[in-house]
Design a protein around this motif. Structure first.
Motif, PDB file in Angstrom:
ATOM      1  N   GLY A   1      -3.408   0.808  -8.128  1.00  0.00           N
ATOM      2  CA  GLY A   1      -3.888   2.099  -8.629  1.00  0.00           C
ATOM      3  C   GLY A   1      -2.804   3.148  -8.703  1.00  0.00           C
ATOM      4  N   VAL A   2      -1.580   2.711  -9.098  1.00  0.00           N
ATOM      5  CA  VAL A   2      -0.452   3.642  -9.182  1.00  0.00           C
ATOM      6  C   VAL A   2       0.051   3.707 -10.621  1.00  0.00           C
ATOM      7  N   PRO A   3       0.757   4.773 -10.972  1.00  0.00           N
ATOM      8  CA  PRO A   3       1.279   4.872 -12.341  1.00  0.00           C
ATOM      9  C   PRO A   3       2.437   3.901 -12.583  1.00  0.00           C
ATOM     10  N   ILE A   4       2.585   3.544 -13.852  1.00  0.00           N
ATOM     11  CA  ILE A   4       3.696   2.694 -14.284  1.00  0.00           C
ATOM     12  C   ILE A   4       4.377   3.402 -15.441  1.00  0.00           C
ATOM     13  N   ILE A   5       5.698   3.297 -15.500  1.00  0.00           N
ATOM     14  CA  ILE A   5       6.451   3.931 -16.582  1.00  0.00           C
ATOM     15  C   ILE A   5       7.465   2.932 -17.127  1.00  0.00           C
TER      16      ILE A   5
ATOM     17  N   GLY B   1       4.773  -5.816 -13.377  1.00  0.00           N
ATOM     18  CA  GLY B   1       4.644  -4.379 -13.143  1.00  0.00           C
ATOM     19  C   GLY B   1       3.241  -3.873 -13.422  1.00  0.00           C
ATOM     20  N   LYS B   2       2.681  -4.285 -14.538  1.00  0.00           N
ATOM     21  CA  LYS B   2       1.340  -3.818 -14.902  1.00  0.00           C
ATOM     22  C   LYS B   2       0.291  -4.352 -13.931  1.00  0.00           C
ATOM     23  N   GLY B   3       0.427  -5.619 -13.533  1.00  0.00           N
ATOM     24  CA  GLY B   3      -0.524  -6.184 -12.575  1.00  0.00           C
ATOM     25  C   GLY B   3      -0.488  -5.458 -11.240  1.00  0.00           C
TER      26      GLY B   3
ATOM     27  N   PRO C   1       0.796  -1.233   0.000  1.00  0.00           N
ATOM     28  CA  PRO C   1       0.000   0.000   0.000  1.00  0.00           C
ATOM     29  C   PRO C   1       0.835   1.294   0.000  1.00  0.00           C
ATOM     30  N   GLN C   2       2.108   1.193   0.328  1.00  0.00           N
ATOM     31  CA  GLN C   2       2.981   2.381   0.328  1.00  0.00           C
ATOM     32  C   GLN C   2       3.572   2.666  -1.052  1.00  0.00           C
ATOM     33  N   VAL C   3       3.398   1.769  -1.999  1.00  0.00           N
ATOM     34  CA  VAL C   3       3.960   1.954  -3.339  1.00  0.00           C
ATOM     35  C   VAL C   3       3.207   3.061  -4.061  1.00  0.00           C
ATOM     36  N   THR C   4       3.979   4.020  -4.607  1.00  0.00           N
ATOM     37  CA  THR C   4       3.381   5.158  -5.306  1.00  0.00           C
ATOM     38  C   THR C   4       3.635   5.139  -6.808  1.00  0.00           C
ATOM     39  N   GLY C   5       4.503   4.246  -7.263  1.00  0.00           N
ATOM     40  CA  GLY C   5       4.795   4.158  -8.690  1.00  0.00           C
ATOM     41  C   GLY C   5       5.673   2.962  -8.997  1.00  0.00           C
TER      42      GLY C   5
END
Length: 159
Positions: free
Chosen positions: A87-91, A79-81, A55-59
């Motif tokens: 609900g965080v961005p992926i790059i 990564g996408k999963g 839950p602490q992951v922001t990206g």
């Protein structure tokens, strides 16, 4: 926290960074086969060792190659999963560019492009090019997976 996944080669890695980019945990390993089956367990271990929780992951950042098609698919899928579930961005991050960023003294980065060819990104170039094994620079220090360095006899490679 930011998660990073690199699975374009036989030397995959995972990392956890603080929101400001400070590296908190890095885990890299070499594996000749099934190198990606360890990605998710090692990523979760790295997160726990950095005293983080999902839950602490922001990206999430994921290496996009060039490199192993199967390895890239597995890393991108994880990564996408995770990005979707959290609900965080992926790059996507070009792998050879990231390798050069991590090794400032390297003149270039190389990844396998088949049995006798390699992708080569020389420092200062924008796009990698495919070169034959014989055309790889022997007088320049390259970042390369351990397997490629051994197979192509790159004695001064940074793995």
């Amino acid at each position: 926290m930011i998660l990073a996944i690199e699975s374009a080669s036989t030397d995959p890695s995972v990392a956890v960074a603080a929101p400001d980019g400070t590296l908190l945990r890095l885990d890299g390993w070499s594996a000749s086969v099934r190198q990606t089956h360890e990605l998710l367990p090692r990523l979760l271990t790295a997160l726990a060792e950095a005293t983080g929780t999902l839950p602490q992951v922001t990206g999430i950042g994921v290496g996009v190659g060039p490199g192993s098609f199967t390895g890239l698919r597995v890393g991108m899928s994880i990564g996408k999963g995770l990005a979707f579930a959290l609900g965080v961005p992926i790059i996507g991050v070009p792998s050879l560019d990231a390798w050069l960023e991590a090794e400032p003294e390297a003149a270039g980065a190389a990844a396998r492009a088949g049995a006798n060819d390699a992708y080569l990104l020389s420092r200062g170039e924008v796009e990698p090019r495919i070169v034959s094994r014989e055309a790889l620079p022997r007088d320049a220090r390259l970042v390369a997976p351990a397997e490629l360095a051994a197979a192509f006899e790159l004695s001064d490679a940074i793995s």
